[in-house]
Write a protein that holds these residues in place. Structure first.
Motif, PDB file in Angstrom:
ATOM      1  N   UNK A 420      30.115  34.058  14.236  1.00 39.25           N
ATOM      2  CA  UNK A 420      29.400  35.334  14.197  1.00 39.25           C
ATOM      3  C   UNK A 420      29.258  35.954  15.586  1.00 39.25           C
ATOM      4  N   UNK A 421      29.291  35.139  16.621  1.00 41.24           N
ATOM      5  CA  UNK A 421      29.239  35.684  17.984  1.00 41.24           C
ATOM      6  C   UNK A 421      30.468  36.519  18.303  1.00 41.24           C
ATOM      7  N   UNK A 422      31.575  36.248  17.598  1.00 45.45           N
ATOM      8  CA  UNK A 422      32.824  36.959  17.871  1.00 45.45           C
ATOM      9  C   UNK A 422      33.061  38.138  16.929  1.00 45.45           C
ATOM     10  N   UNK A 423      32.126  38.361  16.012  1.00 48.91           N
ATOM     11  CA  UNK A 423      32.258  39.473  15.059  1.00 48.91           C
ATOM     12  C   UNK A 423      31.023  40.357  15.165  1.00 48.91           C
ATOM     13  N   UNK A 424      31.237  41.639  15.418  1.00 53.38           N
ATOM     14  CA  UNK A 424      30.114  42.587  15.470  1.00 53.38           C
ATOM     15  C   UNK A 424      30.204  43.541  14.292  1.00 53.38           C
ATOM     16  N   UNK A 425      29.041  43.897  13.741  1.00 52.18           N
ATOM     17  CA  UNK A 425      29.007  44.770  12.565  1.00 52.18           C
ATOM     18  C   UNK A 425      28.124  45.975  12.835  1.00 52.18           C
ATOM     19  N   UNK A 426      28.593  47.124  12.428  1.00 53.31           N
ATOM     20  CA  UNK A 426      27.767  48.333  12.390  1.00 53.31           C
ATOM     21  C   UNK A 426      27.626  48.700  10.923  1.00 53.31           C
ATOM     22  N   UNK A 427      26.440  48.487  10.380  1.00 51.32           N
ATOM     23  CA  UNK A 427      26.216  48.713   8.958  1.00 51.32           C
ATOM     24  C   UNK A 427      25.861  50.162   8.671  1.00 51.32           C
ATOM     25  N   UNK A 428      26.053  50.542   7.438  1.00 53.38           N
ATOM     26  CA  UNK A 428      25.700  51.900   7.012  1.00 53.38           C
ATOM     27  C   UNK A 428      24.193  52.123   7.122  1.00 53.38           C
ATOM     28  N   UNK A 496      25.023  48.583  20.343  1.00 52.09           N
ATOM     29  CA  UNK A 496      24.656  47.165  20.157  1.00 52.09           C
ATOM     30  C   UNK A 496      25.919  46.330  19.917  1.00 52.09           C
ATOM     31  N   UNK A 497      26.822  46.849  19.083  1.00 58.15           N
ATOM     32  CA  UNK A 497      28.062  46.133  18.790  1.00 58.15           C
ATOM     33  C   UNK A 497      28.965  46.084  20.024  1.00 58.15           C
ATOM     34  N   UNK A 498      29.024  47.182  20.751  1.00 55.44           N
ATOM     35  CA  UNK A 498      29.945  47.297  21.881  1.00 55.44           C
ATOM     36  C   UNK A 498      29.574  46.342  23.021  1.00 55.44           C
ATOM     37  N   UNK A 499      28.273  46.261  23.346  1.00 49.43           N
ATOM     38  CA  UNK A 499      27.863  45.429  24.488  1.00 49.43           C
ATOM     39  C   UNK A 499      28.035  43.935  24.190  1.00 49.43           C
ATOM     40  N   UNK A 500      28.146  43.565  22.924  1.00 43.71           N
ATOM     41  CA  UNK A 500      28.337  42.147  22.599  1.00 43.71           C
ATOM     42  C   UNK A 500      29.778  41.700  22.820  1.00 43.71           C
ATOM     43  N   UNK A 501      30.666  42.667  23.105  1.00 44.23           N
ATOM     44  CA  UNK A 501      32.076  42.408  23.397  1.00 44.23           C
ATOM     45  C   UNK A 501      32.714  41.511  22.345  1.00 44.23           C
ATOM     46  N   UNK A 502      32.755  41.970  21.090  1.00 48.34           N
ATOM     47  CA  UNK A 502      33.278  41.123  20.009  1.00 48.34           C
ATOM     48  C   UNK A 502      34.806  41.089  19.987  1.00 48.34           C
ATOM     49  N   UNK A 503      35.337  40.050  19.377  1.00 49.33           N
ATOM     50  CA  UNK A 503      36.786  39.987  19.150  1.00 49.33           C
ATOM     51  C   UNK A 503      37.175  40.854  17.964  1.00 49.33           C
ATOM     52  N   UNK A 504      36.267  40.905  16.980  1.00 53.66           N
ATOM     53  CA  UNK A 504      36.512  41.650  15.737  1.00 53.66           C
ATOM     54  C   UNK A 504      35.340  42.575  15.491  1.00 53.66           C
TER      55      UNK A 504
END
Length: 591
Positions: A420-428, A496-504
């Protein structure tokens, strides 16, 4: 555990489990026990001193020694007060320490539940378990267990003193005790059932209020205030009735106990006074005074034991409810041992089947591949299974059959946390905490500095918007981000998603309820955030669909079409083409 416990007056196994939480506080535990012992001793000393004072110095008219014994009784009273103060303070301290530990364990357990648990559980009831029920457990130590032990110890010592000094007067008191014990037993059984009903109604009340306050906008939009108020009146009435039942049983019991105590006092005065007069032995008057005082020390603790036992019972019922949650095994099974590094971003769903409810499949053997750096858009009607794909990729749920791989490795091989550290989600439906914008972006991750957040905000074009708010990055958005518009909340979620630097990156991209300015900012943020990384997007906007490297068209849990925007439009009777003509072309014409 619930059924067994509620069917017993006292569950020893449950009690032993609760006592294990006192292990780190052994010194305090034994200190409280010692204070209880001293309390019972000094309580019994005073009536004995009173006996000697009356017999030897009041009747004997020895004024000088009388003063000495009055001072001695005062000293015994002071020591009793000190013992009681120590007993009450440290018993409460122990109770609060225990519930702190249990509450921490309970919260740590709940935040790791799989999403399926929260789908079928009331948030209000869970709040009741973590707050109200935990406080009831504290009362086991402060007003229940130790108080009962102290009172029993005191009664035992008092009974011994009575038999030693005058067994005949003791018989009068002991003759009444069986009736008192029988009344106490009946009272305890009735209160047990009443308290279970009280806890049930408290949970229902909390759940109802929490849901209505959370959904207040719907209540007011559909003018349901009167209906919701009427429903609340009914629930509140049930809660009141449950409590009134406990008051009724308590009132009857107290009246019976006071009547028995008064009758016993009358018998002591009658028999003791009669013996003193008939035998012309005034020394018996000291025994009468002592036994009146001792009878109070027998009957009052007995009545209090019933009250304290009710407190203990309520605490045990609450402990049972809390342990039920602690015993619930609803975590995503941690089978992985591999710590995920920074993924290249290849995602594969291979014949994946999944169901939220048994025998009702939501995904019916879907297969697709997203190559590293690709943007995959998922379109389809509501209920087609689009959001389920997102949930499964993050292991919020476990699949029924098939396999999901990232970089050619089954996601079950990775530890849940590292995946989950490598996946960031932006929910509706963006959720923000009642905190500053900065803390909502970093989620208090110490590895992400404010300077990094500001730099990232400038990159995706929302720094100006944040700085325009009072306090900028330190602006408190209040509960659920109520101080921001839906578009602004989504921009915060992108950052929030961007600063976590996710792979996916996974986007449930909804802009139907945002203004034009916010939509332009979101479009820019989407382009920046998805650049260079694998992205899966539940597509709602034409721009995202057209720019996607691949489009998956879903219907009833299946992928019925797959391809680029141009390829899918070439299919004359294609599902995507019809969807595009009905939905997306209308959007394009509006623009």
């Amino acid at each position: 555990m619930s059924k067994d416990t509620t069917g017993k007056s006292f569950d020893l196994n449950l009690f032993k489990r609760l006592m294990r939480y006192t292990q780190p506080y052994k010194v305090t535990f034994f200190g409280v026990a010692f204070a209880a012992l001293m309390l019972s001793f000094f309580s019994s000393v005073r009536p004995i001193i009173l006996r000697y004072t009356v017999n030897d110095y009041i009747i004997g008219k020895d004024a000088e020694s009388l003063l000495y014994f009055v001072l001695l009784m005062t000293a015994a009273l002071v020591l009793e007060v000190i013992s009681q103060l120590s007993f009450i303070y440290f018993a409460n301290w122990l109770g609060q320490s225990v519930i702190r530990d249990i509450r921490l364990k309970l919260f740590n357990h709940m935040i790791r539940f799989r999403m399926k648990y929260f789908d079928s559980s009331s948030v209000g009831i869970l709040v009741t378990r973590a707050v109200n029920d935990i406080e009831r457990i504290a009362a086991i130590f402060s007003d229940g267990l130790f108080m009962i032990v102290s009172d029993l110890l005191k009664m035992t010592v008092v009974a011994g003193v009575m038999i030693y000094f005058n067994w005949k007067l003791s018989v009068i008191i002991f003759a009444v005790l069986p009736l008192m014990l029988y009344a106490t037993r009946l009272f305890q059984k009735a209160m047990k059932k009443a308290f279970i009903e009280v806890r049930k109604e408290v949970a229902n009340l909390n759940s109802f209020v929490q849901e209505r306050l959370t959904g207040m906008k719907i209540v007011q939009l559909f003018v349901r205030e009167k209906k919701e108020y009427d429903d609340f009146v009914a629930i509140n009435e049930k809660h009141k009735t449950a409590w009134i039942n406990t008051v009724w049983y308590n009132s009857i019991f107290i009246a019976v106990v006071e009547m028995m105590a008064a009758v016993t006092t009358g018998l002591l005065v009658w028999y003791g006074g009669l013996q003193a007069v008939m035998n012309n032995d005034m020394a018996k008057l000291g025994d009468v005074f002592m036994f009146i005082m001792l009878s109070t020390m027998i009957f009052r603790p007995l009545r209090q034991i019933a009250d304290k036992f009710n407190t203990l019972q309520m605490g045990m019922v609450a402990a049972n409810r809390v342990f039920d949650v602690l015993d619930t095994q609803s975590r995503v099974e941690e089978t992985g041992t591999v710590k995920a590094g920074h993924f290249k971003g290849k995602i594969e769903f291979d014949k994946v089947r999944f169901e939220y409810v048994a025998d009702e499949e939501v995904l019916k053997g879907i297969s697709f591949t997203a190559q590293p750096g690709e943007t995959v858009a998922i379109v389809g009607a509501t209920g087609a299974g689009k959001s389920t794909i997102i949930n499964l990729l993050n292991r919020f749920y476990d699949i029924k059959a098939g396999e999901i791989r990232v970089d050619d490795q089954n996601i079950n091989d990775f530890t849940v946390e590292s995946l989950r550290n490598e996946i960031a989600i932006v929910l509706q439906d963006v959720f923000l905490f009642a905190d500053t914008i900065l803390n909502n972006i970093t989620l208090k991750n110490p590895d992400i500095s404010e300077e990094e957040v500001i730099a990232a905000a400038k990159e995706i074009g929302i720094h100006k918007f944040i700085k325009s708010l009072p306090g900028g990055y330190h602006y408190n958005v209040k509960e659920r981000g109520s101080m921001l518009s839906s578009g602004q909340r989504q921009l915060i979620a992108f950052l929030r998603a961007y600063v976590s630097d996710p792979s996916i990156l996974v986007l449930d991209e909804a802009t139907s309820s945002v203004d034009g300015h916010s939509e332009k900012l979101i479009q820019k943020a989407t382009e920046r955030v998805t650049k260079g990384r694998t992205s899966m997007v539940i597509a709602h906007r034409l721009a995202t669909v057209k720019k996607a490297d691949k489009i998956l068209v879903m219907e009833a849990g299946k992928i019925i079409e797959e391809g680029t925007h141009d390829d899918l439009l070439k299919k004359e009777d294609g599902h995507y083409r019809k969807l595009y003509e009905v939905q997306f072309m209308a959007e394009e014409e509006a623009v």
